[in-house]
Design a protein around this motif. Sequence first.
Motif, PDB file in Angstrom:
ATOM      1  N   ARG A  23      -9.386  39.413  56.745  1.00  0.00           N
ATOM      2  CA  ARG A  23     -10.213  40.779  56.353  1.00  0.00           C
ATOM      3  C   ARG A  23      -9.486  41.769  57.256  1.00  0.00           C
ATOM      4  N   GLU A  27      -7.247  44.893  56.061  1.00  0.00           N
ATOM      5  CA  GLU A  27      -7.405  46.322  56.379  1.00  0.00           C
ATOM      6  C   GLU A  27      -6.426  46.999  57.070  1.00  0.00           C
ATOM      7  N   SER A  31      -4.007  50.183  55.909  1.00  0.00           N
ATOM      8  CA  SER A  31      -4.137  51.272  56.620  1.00  0.00           C
ATOM      9  C   SER A  31      -2.732  51.874  56.742  1.00  0.00           C
ATOM     10  N   ALA A  60     -12.759  41.455  49.900  1.00  0.00           N
ATOM     11  CA  ALA A  60     -11.711  42.312  50.066  1.00  0.00           C
ATOM     12  C   ALA A  60     -11.276  43.127  48.794  1.00  0.00           C
ATOM     13  N   ILE A  64     -11.255  47.048  48.671  1.00  0.00           N
ATOM     14  CA  ILE A  64      -9.931  47.767  49.106  1.00  0.00           C
ATOM     15  C   ILE A  64      -9.082  48.090  47.935  1.00  0.00           C
TER      16      ILE A  64
END
Length: 314
Positions: A23, A27, A31, A60, A64
Amino acid sequence: MTPAGTPEFSVVIPVFNSQDIVRETIERTSSFFNARGWSHEIIVVNDGSRDRSWDVLAQAARDIPGVVAIDLLRNSGQHNANLCGFRASRGAWVVTMDDDLQNPPEEIAHLVEKAREGFDLVIGQFHSKQHAGYRRLGSRMVRTINQRIFGQEKDLVLSNFRLIRRDVVDRVCAYRGPFPYVPGLCLLYSGKRANTLVEHHPRRVGSSNYNWRRILTLLATILFNYSSFPLRVVAALGLATAGFSFLLGLFFLAEGLLHGTNVPGWTTLVVLLSFFNGVTMLMLGMLGEYVIRIINQLNMADPYFVRETIRHDA
């Protein structure tokens, strides 16, 4: 320039038993691209994990934007997982990386910068590689074979952290055999390739899934599916054995004509028969390995099967 609705970058991440870190990998990768305003998608392929990795990936993909989670029916190996991700990708450039943050997503910037010099395959070369000694030895063995079979340049270092242009990815996706070897296929189907220096961090969670058995299996896959080198070696061994046997036969014939025949030659006979029969069995085993793999190629449509796919926009 990319067509409307097509991301500029696709990131393919094979996942196996990484529930505690994958995860964070997703992320941080998201980003990185968002901070630069680069359109992207992140394709995570669960390669038959035995832990809760798929649950983490599925969540996820729901949370996301740009994340695509693919669950394979069973463990098919890293190369099959990468190939599955390639076929699901849409980006003009495809990044491949591991799921354990040993390849920091921020290092993708170095790959992109190098690709702007006109290369269609850019491979991350680590300042210092955080792997066990046996893996470094295995890497050297694989590198020697790649140089012979795929034309890898002597100064080119391979790794799983790479940036590949779309046309090269499409050529790799056209491969239909049951034993894909993604690094070799990328070498075969790329024109200009280069290394760029990147960071490689120690594994923070768990241990490597690679061991001697997997390394030897990879070596066998490369040799038997992309090269006739083992067959040529065995043929040369058979020719040398036949020549030695012929000379040995002449020697014993001359010995018998000049000095007569002694019955106590039983030990020599048994040793020679064992040796030559062993060589024969070795040759038959090598030929059988090729025949089995040919049968697999004819009977198997795909080397992996997708059980479920979850997209953020679905």
